[in-house]
Structures are given as C-alpha cells and as structure tokens.
Design an enzyme around this catalytic site. Sequence first.
Site, PDB file in Angstrom:
ATOM      1  N   VAL A  44     -26.607  -9.701 -64.732  1.00 13.88           N
ATOM      2  CA  VAL A  44     -26.721 -11.260 -64.648  1.00 13.88           C
ATOM      3  C   VAL A  44     -25.181 -11.696 -64.432  1.00 13.88           C
ATOM      4  CG1 VAL A  44     -26.164 -11.496 -67.242  1.00 13.88           C
ATOM      5  CG2 VAL A  44     -27.468 -13.371 -66.056  1.00 13.88           C
ATOM      6  N   CYS A  45     -25.188 -12.806 -63.796  1.00 16.89           N
ATOM      7  CA  CYS A  45     -23.914 -13.363 -63.417  1.00 16.89           C
ATOM      8  C   CYS A  45     -23.459 -14.389 -64.387  1.00 16.89           C
ATOM      9  CB  CYS A  45     -24.046 -13.800 -62.108  1.00 16.89           C
ATOM     10  SG  CYS A  45     -22.406 -14.706 -61.523  1.00 16.89           S
ATOM     11  N   PRO A  46     -22.572 -14.151 -65.250  1.00 17.68           N
ATOM     12  CA  PRO A  46     -22.529 -15.227 -66.535  1.00 17.68           C
ATOM     13  C   PRO A  46     -21.526 -16.530 -66.346  1.00 17.68           C
ATOM     14  CG  PRO A  46     -21.113 -13.487 -66.620  1.00 17.68           C
ATOM     15  CD  PRO A  46     -21.906 -13.159 -65.256  1.00 17.68           C
ATOM     16  N   THR A  47     -21.396 -16.950 -64.885  1.00 16.72           N
ATOM     17  CA  THR A  47     -20.523 -17.866 -64.586  1.00 16.72           C
ATOM     18  C   THR A  47     -20.919 -19.314 -65.345  1.00 16.72           C
ATOM     19  OG1 THR A  47     -21.430 -17.958 -62.341  1.00 16.72           O
ATOM     20  CG2 THR A  47     -19.343 -16.897 -62.638  1.00 16.72           C
ATOM     21  N   CYS A  95     -22.937 -15.183 -56.724  1.00 20.27           N
ATOM     22  CA  CYS A  95     -22.124 -14.948 -57.887  1.00 20.27           C
ATOM     23  C   CYS A  95     -20.654 -15.181 -57.630  1.00 20.27           C
ATOM     24  CB  CYS A  95     -22.304 -13.721 -58.826  1.00 20.27           C
ATOM     25  SG  CYS A  95     -24.180 -13.502 -59.408  1.00 20.27           S
TER      26      CYS A  95
END
Length: 135
Positions: free
Chosen positions: A9-12, A118
């Site tokens: 998962v890309c937490p940006t 991402c």
Amino acid sequence: PYPLDFTFVCPTEIVASSDKAKEFHDVNFEVVAVSVDSHFSRLAWINTPRKNGALGHINIAPLSDLTKRISRDFGVLLEGPGLALRGLFIIDPNGVIKYLFLFVCLFVFLRQHLTLCCPGSSAVAQSRLIAGLTS
C-alpha cells in the site's frame, strides 16, 4: 480502507491526510485510516519510523477492521483473500456517502508506471509493491 499495513500500500494519502488533520478538524471533518489488520499491527505501523517503511506518527485515528465489517459494508472487501481495496469516502453527518473514490490499478500498469501511481514511494516501497504483485 486499504489492504494491509507493511505491504505494498502506498501510504502517501494517509500521510498527507495526517499532515492536514487540523485543517480537516477545523471544518468539522474527522479523518480515519482503516485497515483489516489487528490493532497490534496498526500500532506497530505507526510506531515504526517512515524511513523504515512505515507510517510513523500520524495525526489521524488508525482503526482496525479485523472483523472486516467496515470494508464489507463499504463495498471494498475482496472476500477471497480477505483484503480491502484502497478507498476514500466522504460521509456527511447523517451517514450518507457524499464521495467515493476507489484506488484500483491494473498490475501491468503498476509495473510499468509505478512512480505515477505512488509518486512518493521509495525504492524499498516500490520493490515491495512489485514483490506483492508477482507473488
């Protein structure tokens, strides 16, 4: 909701929402980050620094959806693997969904355009994403 802590998962957007938490709160919005992980995993993800591939401190509530009820109720649960798709929901005070955005990318597109999906991800995060897509 989003798939799992410590995965591809890309937490940006979680970090960005956390950075703006006070502004959201000032206009009567509450932001939460929901995952199907246990509260133990959630705690580890926010207690591990960002430079080590986790979230670090955040200013929004990290909620555990271990029963998967939230993800199921919002239609983002993949029943087979028991994982949630990434989704963003804006819900009014009456419980009505006013906005819904699902983050669904094709694996081939991700492999070819990873930094586009991402943009804030590091080489480590990108390698984890590729490993997650190919396993």
